[in-house]
Design an enzyme around this catalytic site. Structure first.
Site, short mmCIF file in Angstrom:
data_model
loop_
_atom_site.label_atom_id
_atom_site.label_comp_id
_atom_site.label_asym_id
_atom_site.label_seq_id
_atom_site.Cartn_x
_atom_site.Cartn_y
_atom_site.Cartn_z
N ARG A 1 5.15 0.62 -8.86
CA ARG A 1 5.64 1.65 -8.40
C ARG A 1 5.99 1.39 -7.07
O ARG A 1 7.07 1.92 -6.66
CB ARG A 1 4.18 2.53 -8.43
CG ARG A 1 4.66 4.12 -7.87
CD ARG A 1 3.42 4.82 -7.46
NE ARG A 1 2.77 5.23 -8.86
CZ ARG A 1 3.10 6.42 -9.28
NH1 ARG A 1 4.29 7.24 -8.96
NH2 ARG A 1 2.77 6.79 -10.53
N ILE B 1 -0.51 -1.04 -1.92
CA ILE B 1 -0.36 0.49 -1.67
C ILE B 1 0.44 0.84 -3.20
O ILE B 1 1.36 0.29 -3.51
CB ILE B 1 0.75 0.91 -0.70
CG1 ILE B 1 0.38 0.25 0.75
CG2 ILE B 1 1.41 2.29 -0.51
CD1 ILE B 1 -0.85 1.20 1.35
N HIS B 2 0.01 1.92 -3.79
CA HIS B 2 0.61 2.49 -4.89
C HIS B 2 0.40 3.68 -5.40
O HIS B 2 1.20 4.12 -6.26
CB HIS B 2 0.06 1.52 -6.24
CG HIS B 2 -1.37 1.78 -6.68
ND1 HIS B 2 -2.46 1.59 -5.97
CD2 HIS B 2 -1.82 2.72 -7.90
CE1 HIS B 2 -3.59 2.23 -6.69
NE2 HIS B 2 -3.04 2.92 -7.62
N ARG B 3 -0.44 4.47 -4.45
CA ARG B 3 -0.53 5.77 -4.93
C ARG B 3 0.63 6.69 -4.85
O ARG B 3 1.28 6.67 -3.51
CB ARG B 3 -1.72 6.49 -4.13
CG ARG B 3 -2.98 5.83 -4.37
CD ARG B 3 -4.18 6.66 -4.55
NE ARG B 3 -5.32 5.82 -4.82
CZ ARG B 3 -5.79 5.92 -6.15
NH1 ARG B 3 -5.24 6.46 -7.09
NH2 ARG B 3 -6.84 4.99 -6.72
N ASP C 1 -4.79 1.38 -0.69
CA ASP C 1 -5.12 2.91 -1.07
C ASP C 1 -5.81 2.85 -2.50
O ASP C 1 -6.01 3.91 -3.26
CB ASP C 1 -3.81 3.81 -1.12
CG ASP C 1 -2.57 3.46 -2.10
OD1 ASP C 1 -2.74 2.29 -2.70
OD2 ASP C 1 -1.71 3.82 -1.91
#
Ligand code: UD1
Length: 354
Positions: free
Chosen positions: A234, A201-203, A275
Site C-alpha cells: 500500500r 507505514i501502511h495505515r 503505525d
C-alpha cells in the site's frame, strides 16, 4: 474437535503459526482457510514457509478490492467451506476484513465462533479495524482476550460471560523466533553494523493523503540514523500515485521482511517508527524504543515506562526518536508465550458438540 482457522493478512499468518502447532500437538483436526486478502509472496507464502505453517487447505484467492466487495466475496466463499466442514469452531484472528467476513459467515449458519485477540479497542471509528473487531466481538460465542485491559473492554460492552483471558499468541511466536535468530542469524537486507532505525507505514490514515504521507517521509528522511523502511505494497502504491520518493535522505527502502528478518532487525535497532499494531508490541517485547505515528493505540501496555510514544504529528517524530532509551521494567503484560496452548484448551473446554 474440529477447528477452522480463517486468515488472510500478514499478521494473521504470524498468529496462526503457534495455533497450528498447538492444535497439532493436541491432536485437534485443524482446517486452514486463506482468504487471499494478501497474496504477494513476501506478504503471504514466505510466512507459511518460515514459520512452518501447513499449506492452507483452502485458498479463496479473493485479492484486493474495496472493503465491501472484498468482504462480500469472502463471505460467499467462506459459507460454502463452513457448510462443507461443519467444524466445532470457526477461529478468527484480529481485526481484518477476513476476520469480519468469517464472523458473519459462521454466525449466519450457527457455527460457533471464537475470536482471538478479542477486546482490543482503539476507540477510533475511522479505522476499518475498529469496526471489524467490535462487530466480531459482538457476534462471537467466545472472546479470547490477549490482555487484562482487553478483558475490561469486553466487560464494559456486556461480553464478560463469553470472555476468557488466554494471553497473546503473537508473543508465543515472537519469543520462539527471537531465540531462533539469536542462535542462528538469518540473511537480511538490514545492515546492522551501524546504528539504525526500523520503520513501517501502511495505515490508510497515513498513506492516502499526499500531504500527510509527504510529511511522514520528510520526517523519516531527516533522522540522523539510517532508516530501513520495510515498504508494504500500500505504501509503495500510494507513494507512486502521489509522486513521492521513498528513497530519500536517511531512508533506505526495503521489501517487506520475513518474520525472522523483522525480529532480528528490531532486536538490534536503536529505534522503531511505525503505525503497525503488531510491530509496536514486538518492539516492546524486544526492548526497542518505539515512536508510533498514530493518535492512539490498542496496545496501551507498550506506553508504560515510555517504551512506546504516540506521535501523531510527523514534525515531532525526530524528537521522539532521539529520546533517551527507557529503562523501566517492561513486565509481562502479554503473557509468557503459552497463549496458543491455552487457546486450544479453552476451545476444547467450551466445545458444545461431543
Ligand atoms: C490489512 C488489514 C490491516 C493489517 C494489514 C497488515 C484490513 C481492513 N486491514 O491492511 O488491519 O494491519 O492488513 O498488513 O483488513 N496489496 C498488494 N499485495 C498484497 C496485499 C495488498 O499489492 O499481497 C495492496 C493492495 O493492492 C491493496 C493494498 O495493498 O490496495 C492494501 O491491502 P489491504 O489488504 O486492502 O489492506 P492492508 O493495508 O494490507
Amino acid at each position: 474437535m474440529k477447528i477452522i482457522s480463517v486468515v488472510g493478512a500478514r499478521p494473521q499468518f504470524v498468529k496462526l503459526a503457534p495455533i497450528a502447532h498447538a492444535a497439532a500437538a493436541a491432536g485437534v483436526e485443524h482446517v486452514v482457510v486463506h482468504t487471499g486478502q494478501h497474496y504477494d509472496e513476501n506478504m503471504s507464502q514466505n510466512f507459511f514457509d518460515e514459520l512452518g505453517i501447513p499449506t492452507p487447505d483452502v485458498n479463496l484467492a479473493v485479492g484486493s478490492g474495496k472493503h465491501g466487495a472484498m468482504t462480500g466475496q469472502m463471505l460467499i466463499g467462506l459459507e460454502e467451506v463452513f457448510e462443507e466442514h461443519r467444524p466445532d469452531w470457526v477461529l478468527v484472528y484480529g481485526d481484518t476484513n477476513s476476520t469480519l467476513a468469517a464472523a458473519v459467515a459462521a454466525t449466519k449458519i450457527h457455527i460457533p465462533l471464537a475470536h482471538l485477540e478479542a477486546g482490543l479497542r482503539s476507540f477510533n471509528r475511522r479505522m476499518p479495524e475498529e469496526h471489524n473487531r467490535v462487530l466480531t466481538d459482538h457476534s462471537a460465542d467466545l472472546c479470547l482476550a490477549p490482555t487484562q485491559v482487553a478483558m475490561e473492554h469486553l466487560a464494559n460492552e456486556g461480553l464478560a460471560a463469553r470472555s476468557v483471558l488466554v494471553g497473546d499468541v503473537m508473543t508465543d511466536v515472537l519469543l520462539a523466533t527471537a531465540d531462533r535468530v539469536r542462535n542462528a542469524p538469518v540473511a537480511s537486507p538490514i545492515d546492522t553494523t551501524e546504528p539504525y532505525v526500523v520503520a513501517t507505514i501502511h495505515r490508510p490514515d497515513n498513506t492516502d493523503d499526499p500531504a500527510r504521507l509527504a510529511s511522514i517521509l520528510d520526517a523519516l528522511a531527516g533522522l540522523d540514523k539510517r532508516v530501513f523502511l520495510a515498504a508494504h505494497p500500500r505504501l509503495v502504491a500510494k507513494a507512486e500515485a502521489h509522486g513521492l520518493k521513498l528513497d530519500q535522505g536517511a531512508i533506505t527502502p526495503v521489501a517487506p521482511l520475513s518474520y525472522p528478518q523483522l525480529v532480528q532487525a528490531v532486536s538490534a535497532a536503536s529505534a522503531v517508527v511505525t503505525d503497525s499494531g503488531g510491530l509496536q508490541k514486538e518492539a516492546f517485547l524486544l526492548g526497542a524504543p518505539t515512536t508510533t505515528i498514530r493518535s492512539e493505540t490498542e496496545w496501551v501496555e507498550t506506553l508504560e515506562g515510555g517504551w512506546n510514544q504516540l506521535t501523531n504529528d510527523p514534525a515531532d517524530v525526530a524528537t521522539s526518536v532521539a529520546r533517551p532509551a527507557p529503562t523501566a521494567d517492561r513486565g509481562t503484560p502479554y503473557g509468557d508465550g503459552n497463549a496458543a496452548t491455552l487457546t486450544i484448551q479453552t476451545l476444547a473446554d467450551h466445545a458444545t458438540q461431543p
